[in-house]
Design a protein around this motif. Sequence first.
Motif, PDB file in Angstrom:
ATOM      1  N   GLU A   1       0.857  -1.222  -0.060  1.00  0.00           N
ATOM      2  CA  GLU A   1       0.036  -0.122   0.029  1.00  0.00           C
ATOM      3  C   GLU A   1       0.915   1.189  -0.028  1.00  0.00           C
ATOM      4  O   GLU A   1       0.399   2.250  -0.590  1.00  0.00           O
ATOM      5  CB  GLU A   1      -0.952   0.129   1.195  1.00  0.00           C
ATOM      6  N   LEU A   2       1.847   1.314   0.633  1.00  0.00           N
ATOM      7  CA  LEU A   2       2.792   2.502   0.772  1.00  0.00           C
ATOM      8  C   LEU A   2       4.019   2.322  -0.092  1.00  0.00           C
ATOM      9  O   LEU A   2       4.851   1.393  -0.048  1.00  0.00           O
ATOM     10  CB  LEU A   2       3.486   2.652   2.382  1.00  0.00           C
ATOM     11  N   LYS A   3       3.939   3.217  -0.981  1.00  0.00           N
ATOM     12  CA  LYS A   3       4.916   3.403  -2.110  1.00  0.00           C
ATOM     13  C   LYS A   3       6.320   3.695  -1.412  1.00  0.00           C
ATOM     14  O   LYS A   3       6.338   4.508  -0.371  1.00  0.00           O
ATOM     15  CB  LYS A   3       4.644   4.423  -3.084  1.00  0.00           C
ATOM     16  N   PRO A   4       7.560   3.237  -1.968  1.00  0.00           N
ATOM     17  CA  PRO A   4       8.695   3.343  -1.402  1.00  0.00           C
ATOM     18  C   PRO A   4       9.014   5.018  -1.120  1.00  0.00           C
ATOM     19  O   PRO A   4       9.650   5.442  -0.102  1.00  0.00           O
ATOM     20  CB  PRO A   4       9.667   2.884  -2.237  1.00  0.00           C
ATOM     21  N   ASP A   5       8.606   5.811  -2.063  1.00  0.00           N
ATOM     22  CA  ASP A   5       8.790   7.347  -2.042  1.00  0.00           C
ATOM     23  C   ASP A   5       8.083   7.951  -0.875  1.00  0.00           C
ATOM     24  O   ASP A   5       8.309   8.947  -0.186  1.00  0.00           O
ATOM     25  CB  ASP A   5       8.484   8.029  -3.234  1.00  0.00           C
ATOM     26  N   ASP A   6       6.796   7.367  -0.355  1.00  0.00           N
ATOM     27  CA  ASP A   6       6.254   7.685   0.732  1.00  0.00           C
ATOM     28  C   ASP A   6       6.671   7.265   2.107  1.00  0.00           C
ATOM     29  O   ASP A   6       6.119   7.536   3.213  1.00  0.00           O
ATOM     30  CB  ASP A   6       4.750   7.264   0.523  1.00  0.00           C
ATOM     31  N   ARG A   7       7.751   6.263   2.180  1.00  0.00           N
ATOM     32  CA  ARG A   7       7.917   5.544   3.387  1.00  0.00           C
ATOM     33  C   ARG A   7       9.406   6.539   3.970  1.00  0.00           C
ATOM     34  O   ARG A   7      10.383   6.757   3.593  1.00  0.00           O
ATOM     35  CB  ARG A   7       8.603   4.250   3.234  1.00  0.00           C
TER      36      ARG A   7
ATOM     37  N   ALA B   1      12.565   7.125   6.546  1.00  0.00           N
ATOM     38  CA  ALA B   1      13.649   6.299   6.554  1.00  0.00           C
ATOM     39  C   ALA B   1      13.474   5.059   7.436  1.00  0.00           C
ATOM     40  O   ALA B   1      13.761   3.872   7.378  1.00  0.00           O
ATOM     41  CB  ALA B   1      14.827   7.097   6.582  1.00  0.00           C
ATOM     42  N   ALA B   2      13.114   5.451   8.608  1.00  0.00           N
ATOM     43  CA  ALA B   2      12.977   4.626   9.798  1.00  0.00           C
ATOM     44  C   ALA B   2      11.809   3.366   9.254  1.00  0.00           C
ATOM     45  O   ALA B   2      11.924   2.416   9.666  1.00  0.00           O
ATOM     46  CB  ALA B   2      12.408   5.239  10.968  1.00  0.00           C
ATOM     47  N   LEU B   3      10.965   3.890   8.661  1.00  0.00           N
ATOM     48  CA  LEU B   3       9.577   2.880   8.072  1.00  0.00           C
ATOM     49  C   LEU B   3      10.292   2.008   7.150  1.00  0.00           C
ATOM     50  O   LEU B   3       9.984   1.053   7.048  1.00  0.00           O
ATOM     51  CB  LEU B   3       8.405   3.590   7.816  1.00  0.00           C
ATOM     52  N   LYS B   4      10.991   2.676   6.081  1.00  0.00           N
ATOM     53  CA  LYS B   4      11.669   1.693   5.182  1.00  0.00           C
ATOM     54  C   LYS B   4      12.684   0.730   5.825  1.00  0.00           C
ATOM     55  O   LYS B   4      12.392  -0.480   5.268  1.00  0.00           O
ATOM     56  CB  LYS B   4      12.619   2.490   4.385  1.00  0.00           C
ATOM     57  N   ALA B   5      13.488   0.960   6.833  1.00  0.00           N
ATOM     58  CA  ALA B   5      14.230   0.038   7.655  1.00  0.00           C
ATOM     59  C   ALA B   5      13.314  -1.032   8.251  1.00  0.00           C
ATOM     60  O   ALA B   5      13.505  -2.436   8.127  1.00  0.00           O
ATOM     61  CB  ALA B   5      14.904   0.541   8.396  1.00  0.00           C
ATOM     62  N   ALA B   6      12.375  -0.622   8.805  1.00  0.00           N
ATOM     63  CA  ALA B   6      11.496  -1.483   9.372  1.00  0.00           C
ATOM     64  C   ALA B   6      10.510  -2.610   8.519  1.00  0.00           C
ATOM     65  O   ALA B   6      10.620  -3.829   8.618  1.00  0.00           O
ATOM     66  CB  ALA B   6      10.398  -0.767  10.455  1.00  0.00           C
ATOM     67  N   ILE B   7      10.220  -1.907   7.405  1.00  0.00           N
ATOM     68  CA  ILE B   7       9.382  -2.675   6.396  1.00  0.00           C
ATOM     69  C   ILE B   7      10.459  -3.931   5.847  1.00  0.00           C
ATOM     70  O   ILE B   7      10.038  -4.842   5.419  1.00  0.00           O
ATOM     71  CB  ILE B   7       9.079  -1.934   5.218  1.00  0.00           C
ATOM     72  N   GLY B   8      12.037  -3.006   5.423  1.00  0.00           N
ATOM     73  CA  GLY B   8      12.896  -3.958   4.967  1.00  0.00           C
ATOM     74  C   GLY B   8      12.969  -5.502   5.825  1.00  0.00           C
ATOM     75  O   GLY B   8      13.218  -6.456   5.475  1.00  0.00           O
ATOM     76  N   ALA B   9      13.098  -5.043   7.222  1.00  0.00           N
ATOM     77  CA  ALA B   9      13.258  -6.118   8.193  1.00  0.00           C
ATOM     78  C   ALA B   9      12.138  -7.100   8.101  1.00  0.00           C
ATOM     79  O   ALA B   9      12.301  -8.386   8.198  1.00  0.00           O
ATOM     80  CB  ALA B   9      13.413  -5.655   9.544  1.00  0.00           C
ATOM     81  N   GLY B  10      10.803  -6.872   8.157  1.00  0.00           N
ATOM     82  CA  GLY B  10       9.822  -7.187   8.196  1.00  0.00           C
ATOM     83  C   GLY B  10       9.627  -8.312   6.817  1.00  0.00           C
ATOM     84  O   GLY B  10       9.431  -9.454   6.704  1.00  0.00           O
ATOM     85  N   VAL B  11      10.064  -7.771   5.688  1.00  0.00           N
ATOM     86  CA  VAL B  11      10.088  -8.459   4.515  1.00  0.00           C
ATOM     87  C   VAL B  11      11.299  -9.653   4.577  1.00  0.00           C
ATOM     88  O   VAL B  11      10.868 -10.735   3.852  1.00  0.00           O
ATOM     89  CB  VAL B  11      10.243  -7.745   3.195  1.00  0.00           C
ATOM     90  N   ALA B  12      12.376  -9.161   4.863  1.00  0.00           N
ATOM     91  CA  ALA B  12      13.374 -10.153   5.296  1.00  0.00           C
ATOM     92  C   ALA B  12      12.867 -11.427   5.918  1.00  0.00           C
ATOM     93  O   ALA B  12      13.403 -12.486   5.556  1.00  0.00           O
ATOM     94  CB  ALA B  12      14.744  -9.558   5.736  1.00  0.00           C
ATOM     95  N   GLU B  13      12.209 -11.246   7.141  1.00  0.00           N
ATOM     96  CA  GLU B  13      11.770 -12.359   7.996  1.00  0.00           C
ATOM     97  C   GLU B  13      10.955 -13.336   6.976  1.00  0.00           C
ATOM     98  O   GLU B  13      10.796 -14.567   7.065  1.00  0.00           O
ATOM     99  CB  GLU B  13      10.864 -11.718   9.058  1.00  0.00           C
ATOM    100  N   ARG B  14      10.028 -12.596   6.009  1.00  0.00           N
ATOM    101  CA  ARG B  14       8.902 -13.378   5.251  1.00  0.00           C
ATOM    102  C   ARG B  14       9.986 -14.260   4.313  1.00  0.00           C
ATOM    103  O   ARG B  14       9.489 -15.243   4.045  1.00  0.00           O
ATOM    104  CB  ARG B  14       7.941 -12.603   4.501  1.00  0.00           C
ATOM    105  N   LEU B  15      10.965 -13.577   3.711  1.00  0.00           N
ATOM    106  CA  LEU B  15      11.873 -14.229   2.732  1.00  0.00           C
ATOM    107  C   LEU B  15      12.418 -15.520   3.671  1.00  0.00           C
ATOM    108  O   LEU B  15      12.986 -16.534   2.969  1.00  0.00           O
ATOM    109  CB  LEU B  15      12.986 -13.340   2.215  1.00  0.00           C
ATOM    110  N   ALA B  16      12.925 -15.294   4.591  1.00  0.00           N
ATOM    111  CA  ALA B  16      13.505 -16.465   5.565  1.00  0.00           C
ATOM    112  C   ALA B  16      12.956 -17.533   5.694  1.00  0.00           C
ATOM    113  O   ALA B  16      13.073 -18.548   5.759  1.00  0.00           O
ATOM    114  CB  ALA B  16      14.242 -15.877   6.771  1.00  0.00           C
ATOM    115  N   ASP B  17      11.462 -17.261   5.842  1.00  0.00           N
ATOM    116  CA  ASP B  17      10.467 -18.468   6.118  1.00  0.00           C
ATOM    117  C   ASP B  17       9.924 -19.076   4.938  1.00  0.00           C
ATOM    118  O   ASP B  17       9.383 -20.139   4.963  1.00  0.00           O
ATOM    119  CB  ASP B  17       9.085 -17.637   6.909  1.00  0.00           C
ATOM    120  N   HIS B  18      10.543 -18.567   3.637  1.00  0.00           N
ATOM    121  CA  HIS B  18       9.981 -19.363   2.234  1.00  0.00           C
ATOM    122  C   HIS B  18      11.020 -20.432   1.949  1.00  0.00           C
ATOM    123  O   HIS B  18      12.379 -20.263   2.297  1.00  0.00           O
ATOM    124  CB  HIS B  18      10.162 -18.380   1.139  1.00  0.00           C
TER     125      HIS B  18
END
Length: 205
Positions: A132-138, A140-157
């Motif tokens: 929902e939230l485009k990269p340009d709307d994130r 910096a702190a939220l970008k990092a948190a989203i990156g960490a959350g997506v990385a966790e999902r990647l690790a689960d695959h």
Amino acid sequence: MIAAALVLMATIGGLTSLHQNLSHWWTTAVDLVAGCSDCPRYEAVSALEDGLYRVRLDRAPAGDGAAFETEDGLLVTMQSAPALEALVLGSQTAPATDTALHLTPLSEDRLAAWLSTSPHWPAVDVVALARELKPDDRPAALKAAIGAGVAERLADHDLESCGDIASIRDLLGLVEAADLKGHAKPLPGQLDLLAVLYDCGGESE
């Protein structure tokens, strides 16, 4: 008999109108006492996923930045979306419309602190937020948190099928490479090689 019914209907209509007016006056009075007569309000609310809502405000929030702390979550404005649209993160109940919002602007440091300590953040579906939230709307702190959350999902695959490969490509497309810095992730070349080995041929199953 008919006259009595008409009188009764008029009385009920008058009471309903009086109740609506009193409710409006009471809300306005509370806002004035709280010093928030100019606070923004939600005009529309749409539930997206757990802990995530898309909202439209009646006016822009006061203060710098795109992130604002609410009474039960976080509001992030969306510059790339139609005017006055935002996302509400972490709220466990649908935000009520026509309620004055007491918003606290968050600097990058304060936003990072909120993301690391708030009990509301774990309730957010990070992948849904990234969609929902485009990269340009994130911020910096939220970008990092989203990156960490997506990385966790990647690790689960797992990487055992064409469907796994398609899912991982989809997740990687939600974030910028820099947002995943420091997190283990499959490289595009590895995915391409596995797609050849599995004979995916554009299939996702």
